[in-house]
Motif scaffolding. Structure first.
Motif, short mmCIF file in Angstrom:
data_model
loop_
_atom_site.label_atom_id
_atom_site.label_comp_id
_atom_site.label_asym_id
_atom_site.label_seq_id
_atom_site.Cartn_x
_atom_site.Cartn_y
_atom_site.Cartn_z
N PRO A 77 -5.60 74.75 62.08
CA PRO A 77 -5.16 75.20 63.40
C PRO A 77 -5.06 74.03 64.38
O PRO A 77 -5.76 73.04 64.24
N MET A 78 -4.14 74.16 65.34
CA MET A 78 -3.92 73.08 66.30
C MET A 78 -4.86 73.21 67.49
O MET A 78 -5.10 74.31 67.98
N ALA A 79 -5.34 72.07 67.99
CA ALA A 79 -6.13 72.06 69.22
C ALA A 79 -5.20 72.04 70.42
O ALA A 79 -4.15 71.40 70.39
N ILE A 80 -5.56 72.78 71.45
CA ILE A 80 -4.82 72.73 72.72
C ILE A 80 -5.82 72.40 73.82
O ILE A 80 -6.38 73.29 74.46
N PRO A 81 -6.05 71.12 74.06
CA PRO A 81 -7.07 70.70 75.01
C PRO A 81 -6.78 71.24 76.41
O PRO A 81 -5.62 71.29 76.83
N GLY A 82 -7.83 71.64 77.09
CA GLY A 82 -7.68 72.09 78.48
C GLY A 82 -7.33 73.56 78.62
O GLY A 82 -7.30 74.08 79.73
N VAL A 83 -7.01 74.22 77.52
CA VAL A 83 -6.65 75.64 77.59
C VAL A 83 -7.79 76.46 76.98
O VAL A 83 -8.13 76.29 75.81
N LYS A 84 -8.38 77.31 77.81
CA LYS A 84 -9.51 78.09 77.33
C LYS A 84 -9.05 79.15 76.33
O LYS A 84 -8.01 79.78 76.51
N ASP A 89 -8.06 82.42 77.90
CA ASP A 89 -6.76 82.42 78.59
C ASP A 89 -5.61 82.45 77.59
O ASP A 89 -4.62 83.16 77.76
N PHE A 90 -5.76 81.64 76.58
CA PHE A 90 -4.73 81.58 75.52
C PHE A 90 -4.56 82.95 74.87
O PHE A 90 -3.46 83.46 74.73
N TYR A 123 -12.15 75.19 74.90
CA TYR A 123 -10.72 74.94 74.77
C TYR A 123 -10.28 75.21 73.33
O TYR A 123 -11.00 74.91 72.37
N VAL A 124 -9.08 75.74 73.18
CA VAL A 124 -8.57 76.22 71.90
C VAL A 124 -8.69 75.15 70.81
O VAL A 124 -8.04 74.10 70.88
N ASN A 125 -9.54 75.42 69.86
CA ASN A 125 -9.74 74.57 68.67
C ASN A 125 -10.13 73.13 68.98
O ASN A 125 -10.14 72.28 68.09
#
Lengths: 272, 385
Positions: free
Chosen positions: A90-97, A100-101, A147-149
């Motif tokens: 899975p991809m990390a999306i820094p800064g996005v909780k 929220d995602f 943050y996502v992943n």
């Protein structure tokens, strides 16, 4: 009418090289299918091709969900139509909780007609459901605020994927090596979680090397992929056989597919 | 040449006159949900509104039109004009500002007074107009205040000229939070010299948002002049079309045991460009300096360009100074991952861009400012194929 994910003669190429050479597979909602096969046989490619990854070019065949041609849809429309892929990495999306995602994703998938900018599902309702699902999956509530992943351990990532599947409630889910990189306990937990979430509502395709993940998810069907196509299908006993004995019998029995596998590997290998 | 201003024609602009003050004020972005201690507004450098609640007037706070207040209170302000924070002889634009400034905003907070609600200043500009505003903030010893400034054109496509100065004087043990959002129309020229002096044990949090203008050339200078001073500088930039934003920052440690921390983040769309040139300068007497600067750029199109030039100039021998810089594109795999969860491509990019700025937003302690700035950035993210 029961709902079906119908994959028919699917061919797909990456950078002009054909990886899938004609995959045919039907999955009904409520069924569990195991997809096994040696490395490089095209298992992950099948997942990406069904979901519309831009790097995977479909060169033939079709994929239908209840008569809807998935290949005509954008990747997000496919998700909204009810298919889900749990990523191997899975991809990390820094800064996005995470919360929220997932609130955004859940809103879109549950209201497939939603236009950008329209209201998201209510925060209260969403939080309550997320909390319940996280409890069910025995996840720390703090998880939702991360943050996502981003900086997740292998096990956390895979559980986060299962959590997303639980929230999005797809009709069909493809789990791409959800057991890879996990220790025995983590695989057990993942296996249990998939069983809890999947139930009779979901059609699940489990891509795996091992039979551990299948412990709580006894497959109705097992398929073996070799050289870009499914060469043999059977019941749960086939998964057990492949896990304990490997693919030698399969390669011997399907020499053409084995030759194709060899050719693909040679093409993929760097020129010496 | 990184920043080319040869197309700028000073002759095509005239000094602002009072006749334009009837124009419509642009909407303020950052005031939603804020309870304000006072507010000012101007158009083309002409004051159109000014208020400060009685409570703070009674305590000797001055807030409003600089041009007017400097005449009314020479006793308190004269010395700052005799010895300005921003020198007039830096370049053409500092000279123009010093000679021709008009309107502007003053915030003066006397010793020990803590203004608990934020103050807001809006500078609007008409299409083709000129703003020569000057902002002067003086916090005497131990004073506290939060000032939110916005500059905006009537419409996104407007042109015009802003040539201005910002001077922040943060006295000993004082604490200033200062937010400045530049949201001029896309044909507007923006030239500014900005400088803060932060005295002994004082705190400055300076946040800039840069969304507008055709070309911006800004010098932002923070001077830590008293021991124990602390400055945090945050920058959020979003550029598009053929915008060109150039920021030169200087963290000047003149006194020992000071701390400065700068974080600039830019997301660039279309053919736009940003230039960040950052300098940490540590004087010989500024031992025990702790200074950091960082610039991250997110390229949203293949045609955008970001120049990132950190620099250190250190004369003391017992300091900690570090810097970092990254520039990268939005990862297609990230976008696919989001789309796989039902987000459209644009929603995915917006989410990734918002996440990119989150680190700065986390540092902005005024919730409404954080949300509005985040919203303004997200709205600009467009769909690419």
């Amino acid at each position: 009418m029961s709902e079906t994910l119908r994959i028919d003669g699917l061919r797909a190429a990456v950078e002009g090289k054909e990886i899938l050479t004609g995959v045919t597979l039907n999955i009904q909602r409520g069924e569990i299918h195991a997809l096994m096969g040696p490395n490089g046989s095209g298992k992950s490619t099948l997942g990406f091709a069904i979901m519309g990854h831009p790097a995977y070019e479909v060169t033939g065949g079709s994929v239908h969900l209840d008569g809807v041609d998935l290949l005509e849809l954008d990747p997000d429309e496919r998700a909204r139509a009810g298919v889900f892929l749990a990523f191997q990495r899975p991809m990390a999306i820094p800064g996005v909780k995470m919360a929220d995602f997932l609130r955004h994703a859940t809103t879109n998938v549950r209201n497939p007609e939603r236009k950008e900018g329209e209201d998201l599902i209510s925060m209260r309702e969403f939080r309550k459901e997320l909390r319940e699902k996280m409890e069910q999956l025995r996840m720390d509530p703090e998880f939702a605020r991360r943050y996502v992943n981003d900086g997740f351990s292998g096990g956390e990532m895979k559980r986060a994927e299962i959590l997303q599947m639980a929230m999005l409630r797809p009709k069909f889910a493809i789990l791409d090596e959800t057991d890879s990189g996990l220790d025995v306990d983590a695989v057990k937990l993942a296996s249990q979680s998939i069983a809890d979430i999947g139930g009779s509502e979901m059609g699940i395709l489990i891509i795996t090397h091992h039979d551990k993940l299948l412990e709580h998810n006894r497959p109705d069907f097992t398929h073996v992929m070799l050289g870009g196509r499914i060469v043999e299908s059977g019941g749960p006993e086939l998964a057990a056989e492949l896990h304990s004995q490997g693919y030698d019998r399969i390669r011997e029995k399907y020499p053409e597919a084995a030759a194709a596998e060899l050719a693909m590997q040679e093409e993929a290998a760097p020129v010496s | 040449m990184r920043t080319d201003i040869r197309l700028f024609q000073l002759n095509s602009f005239a000094l602002p006159t009072a006749t334009e003050a009837t124009a419509q004020l642009p909407a303020a972005l950052l005031t939603e949900g804020l309870e304000l201690a006072g507010r000012t507004a101007s158009i083309d450098s002409c004051s159109v509104h000014s208020e400060l609640s009685q409570r703070w007037r009674d305590q000797g706070v001055l807030f409003g039109n600089l041009e007017q207040l400097v005449r009314e209170h020479p006793d308190r302000l004269q010395k700052h004009f005799e010895n300005p924070v921003v020198r007039s002889d830096i370049d053409l634009f500092s000279a123009l500002s010093a000679a021709c400034w008009s309107g502007g905003t003053l915030l003066y907070v006397p010793r020990g007074v803590a203004v608990t609600e934020p103050l807001h200043a809006l500078a609007g500009m008409t299409d083709g107009g000129v703003d020569l505003g000057r902002i002067l903030v003086i916090l005497e010893e131990g004073a506290e205040a939060t000032l939110v400034c916005e500059t905006a054109s009537g419409s996104e496509t407007d042109g015009g000229l802003h040539c201005g100065t910002i001077e922040l004087v943060v006295g000993a043990r004082a604490s200033l939070r200062y937010v400045n959002l530049q949201n001029w129309g896309e044909q507007t020229w923006h030239f500014a010299h900005q400088k803060a002096t932060v005295d002994r044990d004082a705190q400055l949090q300076w946040t800039i948002g840069a969304l507008g203008s055709r070309l911006a050339k800004v010098n932002q200078h923070v001077a830590l002049v008293g021991p124990g001073a602390n400055a945090q500088v945050n920058g959020v930039m979003f550029t598009e079309q053929r915008q060109h934003l150039s920021y030169h920052t200087l963290q000047h440690h003149e006194a020992p045991s000071c701390h400065s921390d700068l974080l600039y983040k830019a997301a660039l769309q279309d053919h736009s460009r940003t230039v960040w040139r950052g300098m940490i300068k540590v004087d010989a007497e500024a031992q025990k300096t702790d200074a950091y600067q960082r610039n991250d750029n997110l390229m949203l199109s293949a045609d955008a360009r970001a120049d990132s030039i950190p620099g250190l100039e250190i004369e003391a021998d017992d300091v900690r100074c570090t810097h970092g810089s990254t520039s990268g594109r939005v990862d297609d795999e990230q976008i696919f991952y989001c789309r796989n969860r039902g987000l459209t491509r644009r929603e995915a990019v917006r989410m990734i861009v918002t996440g990119f700025f989150q680190q700065v937003f986390d540092r902005i302690t005024i919730e409404s400012v954080r949300d509005s700035l985040g919203g303004a950035v997200a709205r600009r993210v467009r769909e690419y194929d």
